[in-house]
Design an enzyme around this catalytic site. Structure first.
Site, PDB file in Angstrom:
ATOM      1  N   ARG A 162     -12.920  -8.288   3.655  1.00 25.09           N
ATOM      2  CA  ARG A 162     -11.847  -7.351   3.288  1.00 25.09           C
ATOM      3  C   ARG A 162     -10.615  -8.202   3.251  1.00 25.09           C
ATOM      4  O   ARG A 162     -10.122  -8.675   4.274  1.00 25.09           O
ATOM      5  CB  ARG A 162     -11.731  -6.236   4.341  1.00 25.09           C
ATOM      6  CG  ARG A 162     -10.512  -5.326   4.165  1.00 25.09           C
ATOM      7  CD  ARG A 162     -10.638  -4.493   2.895  1.00 25.09           C
ATOM      8  NE  ARG A 162      -9.599  -3.454   2.864  1.00 25.09           N
ATOM      9  CZ  ARG A 162      -8.434  -3.578   2.254  1.00 25.09           C
ATOM     10  NH1 ARG A 162      -8.139  -4.714   1.618  1.00 25.09           N
ATOM     11  NH2 ARG A 162      -7.558  -2.592   2.265  1.00 25.09           N
ATOM     12  N   HIS A 167      -0.459  -3.214   6.166  1.00 24.97           N
ATOM     13  CA  HIS A 167      -0.162  -1.806   5.904  1.00 24.97           C
ATOM     14  C   HIS A 167       1.230  -1.462   6.432  1.00 24.97           C
ATOM     15  O   HIS A 167       1.772  -2.148   7.300  1.00 24.97           O
ATOM     16  CB  HIS A 167      -1.162  -0.883   6.606  1.00 24.97           C
ATOM     17  CG  HIS A 167      -2.595  -1.224   6.364  1.00 24.97           C
ATOM     18  ND1 HIS A 167      -3.244  -0.904   5.197  1.00 24.97           N
ATOM     19  CD2 HIS A 167      -3.515  -1.841   7.157  1.00 24.97           C
ATOM     20  CE1 HIS A 167      -4.502  -1.307   5.280  1.00 24.97           C
ATOM     21  NE2 HIS A 167      -4.687  -1.878   6.451  1.00 24.97           N
ATOM     22  N   HIS A 210      -3.537  -9.271   8.228  1.00 25.94           N
ATOM     23  CA  HIS A 210      -4.827  -9.513   8.883  1.00 25.94           C
ATOM     24  C   HIS A 210      -5.948  -9.539   7.851  1.00 25.94           C
ATOM     25  O   HIS A 210      -5.755  -9.208   6.675  1.00 25.94           O
ATOM     26  CB  HIS A 210      -5.107  -8.434   9.928  1.00 25.94           C
ATOM     27  CG  HIS A 210      -5.058  -7.031   9.415  1.00 25.94           C
ATOM     28  ND1 HIS A 210      -3.869  -6.351   9.206  1.00 25.94           N
ATOM     29  CD2 HIS A 210      -6.035  -6.156   9.050  1.00 25.94           C
ATOM     30  CE1 HIS A 210      -4.102  -5.135   8.761  1.00 25.94           C
ATOM     31  NE2 HIS A 210      -5.432  -4.993   8.646  1.00 25.94           N
ATOM     32  N   GLU A 235      -5.900   4.029   1.121  1.00 28.28           N
ATOM     33  CA  GLU A 235      -6.292   2.627   0.964  1.00 28.28           C
ATOM     34  C   GLU A 235      -5.710   2.023  -0.304  1.00 28.28           C
ATOM     35  O   GLU A 235      -5.517   0.814  -0.393  1.00 28.28           O
ATOM     36  CB  GLU A 235      -7.823   2.524   0.932  1.00 28.28           C
ATOM     37  CG  GLU A 235      -8.487   2.391   2.291  1.00 28.28           C
ATOM     38  CD  GLU A 235      -8.267   1.020   2.902  1.00 28.28           C
ATOM     39  OE1 GLU A 235      -9.006   0.079   2.581  1.00 28.28           O
ATOM     40  OE2 GLU A 235      -7.331   0.885   3.706  1.00 28.28           O
TER      41      GLU A 235
END
Length: 454
Positions: A162, A167, A210, A235
């Site tokens: 990922r 965010h 991250h 998302e």
């Protein structure tokens, strides 16, 4: 004159008996008491002094009739019938959904009024399929009641990544299966790397960049639950490294990194999101940083925490008092044995976002003003209880129920109905509920949390 007063008293008392409302379970006792009082008045000298009133019901007593689910997932025929109420379905119906929601099709008679839908199965979420994994989400777009928290269920094959991202909200995670290697760098230039296994957590504050990568410790890779402290989270609004760089002019990249013109000639033209990669070594360490590593770890080994054993199950609570970096999300991992119940309670200042891991559950939400509704949950379902609304979680199956209670707060808090009544003056409790002294004495002055079968 005395005879006239005596007759008048008798007539008044008789009228009171005839005019009294008939209350189930109470009227016969009240009538006998009144008749006895009338007889006694006629047999003795009349008096104009009234005796102290006996405790009396002002509304009918609540029904003690059973209100269990009418059928289960594997047994019974779903029909909107409960006792003498309802009628069979003559038109088309969705049998699998009816089997999973007995308390929606044939609700208990204690349900009343209106409560917004508090159940969302991840099975109904649109899935985003990628080379190397997938992701599906829940937010207010599909579950409007859940205004404070949103969730994502994500799967990565061994080595799949990922991509590097961040965010505007916090990200809290619970690993469902396999091991995920997470990396991060904070604003002080301190870095972090950890392998997070089943039942363990990670947490990244807003804006912390991250990455997530499945190891090959399991042949299936990893799967995890992500929770964000904003019900409107999507998302699609994630800040992705490849998406950003593909929208920066080439000469700006060259100037920023002091690089040659062709140094960034092979960056992706659009976001990668999830993509395949080589599994990372389990003994990997973060690159050496002049600023050192983070002093407040971003992961927490909840799987190694001893659960508190209760009469009907177990509980593990994790919040900022134990997982100190997690300042906006607190949680409890709860198990409830067959026939047991997560006691009647509420959370005073925070919404509850629940995720059901194993077993089947029944939850009734009390929303005040006579509003109450019951929902049924299976593994993979999300539940939501708004702030201060009373509820319970009952195991309706034959196996252990396991679920997560998740909150947008730094500290876990709940109010136990049992403990509240036990710590309230007994006379006050009796005046409200007409409980016996024995029942009041048996109330628990410590929170039962999960109560075993009666």
């Amino acid at each position: 004159m005395i005879s006239f007063l005596s007759c008048l008293c008798s007539l008044y008392l008789a009228t009171s008996v005839v005019g009294a409302p008939a209350l189930s379970g109470f009227s016969s006792v009240a009538s006998k008491s009144s008749v006895s009082a009338a007889s006694s008045t006629q047999a003795t000298a009349p008096s104009v002094t009234a005796s102290a009133a006996e405790p009396s019901a002002t509304v009918p007593f609540a029904s003690t009739d059973p209100n269990a689910p009418v059928w289960g997932i594997d047994s019974g025929t779903p029909q909107p019938i409960r006792g003498s109420l309802g009628a069979s379905v003559l038109g088309p119906n969705n049998l699998p959904l009816d089997q999973m929601s007995p308390d929606m099709l044939a609700p208990p008679t204690t349900d009343a009024g209106s409560v917004n839908n508090a159940k969302w199965p991840f099975a109904l979420s649109h899935n985003r399929l990628q080379t190397g994994g997938w992701a599906r989400q829940e937010n207010i777009g599909v579950m409007p009641i859940a205004t404070s928290l949103a969730g994502v269920n994500m799967r990565l094959e061994p080595g799949a990544i990922r991509e590097l991202h961040w965010h505007s909200t916090s990200e809290w995670a619970y690993v469902l299966s396999g091991t995920t290697q997470v990396t991060a760098v904070n604003a002080d230039g301190q870095n972090f790397l950890a392998n997070v296994g089943p039942g363990d957590l990670w947490f990244f504050p807003p804006g912390i960049p991250h990455s997530l990568q499945a190891t090959n410790e399991s042949a299936e890779g990893s799967e995890f639950l992500l929770v964000f402290d904003d019900g409107a989270f999507s998302e699609d609004a994630t800040f992705l490294l490849t998406d950003w760089l593909s929208h920066v002019p080439a000469e700006v990249l060259q100037k920023n990194f002091q690089a040659s013109p062709d140094a960034f000639s092979h960056i992706p033209a659009k976001e990668l999101y999830i993509f395949p990669g080589s599994p990372p070594p389990l003994d990997a360490v973060a690159p050496s940083s002049p600023q050192g590593t983070v002093t407040n770890p971003y992961s927490f080994a909840l799987s190694k925490v001893n659960a508190t054993q209760l009469s009907g199950g177990t509980v593990k609570i994790v919040d900022s008092t134990t997982f100190t970096i997690s300042t906006t999300v607190a949680a409890a991992e709860v198990t409830v044995e067959p026939g047991a119940i997560r006691e009647l309670h509420w959370h005073p200042t925070m919404d509850e976002w629940s995720f059901f891991l194993e077993g089947t559950a029944r939850v009734t939400i009390f929303a005040s003003q006579g509003n109450a509704r019951t929902f049924d949950y299976q593994p993979g379902d999300i539940g939501f209880v708004p702030t201060a609304m009373g509820h319970y979680v009952e195991n309706t199956g034959n196996t252990t129920l396991k679920y997560l209670e998740i909150f947008n707060t730094d500290r876990f808090q709940d109010i136990s109905l049992n403990q509240w009544l036990a710590l309230t003056p007994p006379e006050l409790v009796k005046a409200h509920l007409q409980l016996s002294d024995e029942t009041i004495a048996s109330l628990s002055k410590t929170k039962p949390v999960v109560v075993g079968p009666n």
